[in-house]
Design a protein around this motif. Structure first.
Motif, PDB file in Angstrom:
ATOM      1  N   ASP A  67       0.841  -1.195   0.000  1.00  0.00           N
ATOM      2  CA  ASP A  67       0.000   0.000   0.000  1.00  0.00           C
ATOM      3  C   ASP A  67       0.880   1.251   0.000  1.00  0.00           C
ATOM      4  OD1 ASP A  67      -1.935   1.927   0.325  1.00  0.00           O
ATOM      5  OD2 ASP A  67      -2.588   1.275   2.307  1.00  0.00           O
ATOM      6  N   GLN A  68       1.370   1.645  -1.160  1.00  0.00           N
ATOM      7  CA  GLN A  68       2.306   2.757  -1.228  1.00  0.00           C
ATOM      8  C   GLN A  68       1.654   4.118  -0.971  1.00  0.00           C
ATOM      9  OE1 GLN A  68       4.999   2.644  -4.579  1.00  0.00           O
ATOM     10  NE2 GLN A  68       5.141   0.412  -4.518  1.00  0.00           N
ATOM     11  N   LYS A  69       0.338   4.172  -0.992  1.00  0.00           N
ATOM     12  CA  LYS A  69      -0.367   5.422  -0.701  1.00  0.00           C
ATOM     13  C   LYS A  69      -0.861   5.472   0.746  1.00  0.00           C
ATOM     14  CE  LYS A  69      -2.052   6.008  -5.457  1.00  0.00           C
ATOM     15  NZ  LYS A  69      -3.277   6.133  -6.297  1.00  0.00           N
ATOM     16  N   PHE A  70      -0.359   4.582   1.583  1.00  0.00           N
ATOM     17  CA  PHE A  70      -0.880   4.427   2.942  1.00  0.00           C
ATOM     18  C   PHE A  70      -0.981   5.743   3.707  1.00  0.00           C
ATOM     19  CE2 PHE A  70       0.158   3.709   7.509  1.00  0.00           C
ATOM     20  CZ  PHE A  70      -1.044   3.145   7.888  1.00  0.00           C
ATOM     21  N   PHE A  71       0.064   6.554   3.662  1.00  0.00           N
ATOM     22  CA  PHE A  71       0.080   7.770   4.478  1.00  0.00           C
ATOM     23  C   PHE A  71      -0.690   8.934   3.862  1.00  0.00           C
ATOM     24  CE2 PHE A  71       3.770   5.675   6.478  1.00  0.00           C
ATOM     25  CZ  PHE A  71       3.429   5.845   7.815  1.00  0.00           C
ATOM     26  N   TRP A 203      11.496  -6.283  -7.133  1.00  0.00           N
ATOM     27  CA  TRP A 203      10.560  -5.179  -7.332  1.00  0.00           C
ATOM     28  C   TRP A 203      10.353  -4.403  -6.036  1.00  0.00           C
ATOM     29  CZ3 TRP A 203       5.713  -4.075  -5.226  1.00  0.00           C
ATOM     30  CH2 TRP A 203       5.003  -3.046  -5.867  1.00  0.00           C
ATOM     31  N   ILE A 204      10.179  -5.109  -4.916  1.00  0.00           N
ATOM     32  CA  ILE A 204       9.994  -4.453  -3.622  1.00  0.00           C
ATOM     33  C   ILE A 204      11.220  -3.634  -3.257  1.00  0.00           C
ATOM     34  CG2 ILE A 204       9.723  -4.846  -1.135  1.00  0.00           C
ATOM     35  CD1 ILE A 204       7.969  -7.256  -1.813  1.00  0.00           C
ATOM     36  N   MET A 205      12.396  -4.187  -3.497  1.00  0.00           N
ATOM     37  CA  MET A 205      13.632  -3.465  -3.206  1.00  0.00           C
ATOM     38  C   MET A 205      13.673  -2.130  -3.955  1.00  0.00           C
ATOM     39  SD  MET A 205      16.036  -5.129  -1.241  1.00  0.00           S
ATOM     40  CE  MET A 205      17.663  -4.933  -1.976  1.00  0.00           C
ATOM     41  N   ARG A 206      13.253  -2.141  -5.193  1.00  0.00           N
ATOM     42  CA  ARG A 206      13.236  -0.896  -5.979  1.00  0.00           C
ATOM     43  C   ARG A 206      12.195   0.074  -5.441  1.00  0.00           C
ATOM     44  NH1 ARG A 206      13.466  -4.648 -10.254  1.00  0.00           N
ATOM     45  NH2 ARG A 206      11.272  -4.253 -10.743  1.00  0.00           N
ATOM     46  N   GLN A 207      11.031  -0.441  -5.099  1.00  0.00           N
ATOM     47  CA  GLN A 207       9.952   0.415  -4.621  1.00  0.00           C
ATOM     48  C   GLN A 207      10.245   1.023  -3.262  1.00  0.00           C
ATOM     49  OE1 GLN A 207       7.212   1.229  -6.527  1.00  0.00           O
ATOM     50  NE2 GLN A 207       8.379   0.096  -8.070  1.00  0.00           N
ATOM     51  N   ARG A 209      12.773   2.435  -2.223  1.00  0.00           N
ATOM     52  CA  ARG A 209      13.507   3.706  -2.348  1.00  0.00           C
ATOM     53  C   ARG A 209      12.568   4.893  -2.393  1.00  0.00           C
ATOM     54  NH1 ARG A 209      16.786   1.342  -7.490  1.00  0.00           N
ATOM     55  NH2 ARG A 209      17.861  -0.384  -6.438  1.00  0.00           N
ATOM     56  N   ASN A 210      11.318   4.645  -2.816  1.00  0.00           N
ATOM     57  CA  ASN A 210      10.354   5.745  -2.978  1.00  0.00           C
ATOM     58  C   ASN A 210       9.395   5.871  -1.798  1.00  0.00           C
ATOM     59  OD1 ASN A 210      11.399   6.092  -5.634  1.00  0.00           O
ATOM     60  ND2 ASN A 210      10.077   4.426  -6.360  1.00  0.00           N
ATOM     61  N   VAL A 211       9.553   5.009  -0.791  1.00  0.00           N
ATOM     62  CA  VAL A 211       8.600   4.997   0.327  1.00  0.00           C
ATOM     63  C   VAL A 211       9.072   5.927   1.446  1.00  0.00           C
ATOM     64  CG1 VAL A 211       7.607   3.602   2.173  1.00  0.00           C
ATOM     65  CG2 VAL A 211       7.733   2.698  -0.156  1.00  0.00           C
ATOM     66  N   SER A 212       8.212   6.853   1.810  1.00  0.00           N
ATOM     67  CA  SER A 212       8.460   7.708   2.970  1.00  0.00           C
ATOM     68  C   SER A 212       7.555   7.252   4.109  1.00  0.00           C
ATOM     69  CB  SER A 212       8.152   9.171   2.620  1.00  0.00           C
ATOM     70  OG  SER A 212       8.189   9.981   3.774  1.00  0.00           O
ATOM     71  N   LEU A 213       8.025   7.356   5.332  1.00  0.00           N
ATOM     72  CA  LEU A 213       7.244   6.901   6.481  1.00  0.00           C
ATOM     73  C   LEU A 213       6.407   8.019   7.084  1.00  0.00           C
ATOM     74  CD1 LEU A 213       9.799   4.511   8.199  1.00  0.00           C
ATOM     75  CD2 LEU A 213       7.890   3.950   6.700  1.00  0.00           C
ATOM     76  N   LYS A 214       6.201   9.075   6.352  1.00  0.00           N
ATOM     77  CA  LYS A 214       5.297  10.143   6.771  1.00  0.00           C
ATOM     78  C   LYS A 214       4.638  10.772   5.556  1.00  0.00           C
ATOM     79  CE  LYS A 214       5.549  10.041  11.212  1.00  0.00           C
ATOM     80  NZ  LYS A 214       4.367   9.700  12.017  1.00  0.00           N
TER      81      LYS A 214
END
Length: 214
Positions: A67-71, A203-207, A209-214
């Motif tokens: 869920d990359q749009k979680f935040f 694929w997860i490893m690449r993704q 890099r774009n995930v922020s925790l806020k």
């Protein structure tokens, strides 16, 4: 008769309010899915930890995978839901569009399954916990309760089971391997990955890099 029905509904409502408030501060004593895993595999490996104890790698890996749009969403990713519906109308394999918030609502309060009744309840609980808990609590409950192997629940138990370490000490690659088992932890095994799982891991490893925790 009607009076008894109203009393029953009132009790159910009160218990739900208490459970939601409890969940804001504490992890669930046990979930229906965990009970199912205990009966199916004869074991229940889990170790509830706080949000800060989890480490950032596993948080980013699971968000990247699930869920990359979680935040930034309000509990529902309408674009993902629309794409899932279009996919399911065309193909035979069912694809879900559930967010981490929806999965948390299902894991904590409900049961597994695809009935419209359960999905309706899931939507209600998702709306409530988004308002009452907030993102950090939702993510903590999710990462503590999610099924991550046969009788294995939560990222801490998964880190110990697959890599013999605490989740906060997982490398980026190890965290990504744990995330690869989602959403089918009973089938996939990072200890013996298939070609599909290796591809998903990359694929997860690449993704991540774009995930922020806020």
């Amino acid at each position: 008769m009607w009076k008894k029905i109203k009393q029953f509904l009132f009790i159910v409502l009160v218990l739900n309010v208490v459970f939601v408030v409890w969940g804001r501060f504490f992890n669930p004593p046990i979930t229906i899915t965990q009970i199912g895993g205990l009966f199916e595999y004869g074991k229940l490996k889990r170790d509830y930890i706080s949000y800060d104890e989890m480490g950032n790698n596993v948080k980013r890996a699971v968000i990247a995978s699930e869920d990359q749009k979680f935040f930034i969403h309000n509990g529902f990713d309408y674009t993902a839901i629309e794409k899932a519906m279009e996919h399911n109308e065309k193909g035979k394999k069912i694809r879900g569009g559930s967010t981490i918030s929806q999965q948390t609502a299902k894991n904590i309060f409900l049961w597994q399954g695809r009935s419209w009744f359960r999905k309706g309840l899931e939507a209600v609980y998702t709306f409530i916990i988004e308002k009452a808990w907030g993102k950090d609590v939702i993510l903590e409950r999710y990462l503590n309760s999610i099924e991550m192997g046969q009788g294995v629940f939560g990222v801490e138990a998964a880190a110990e089971y697959y890599f013999g370490k605490q989740s906060k000490d997982l490398t980026t690659s190890e965290a990504a391997w744990i995330a690869t088992v989602l959403p089918n932890p009973k089938k996939y095994d990072p200890k013996n990955p298939s070609a599909y799982l290796r591809k998903k891991h990359n694929w997860i490893m690449r993704q991540m890099r774009n995930v922020s925790l806020k």
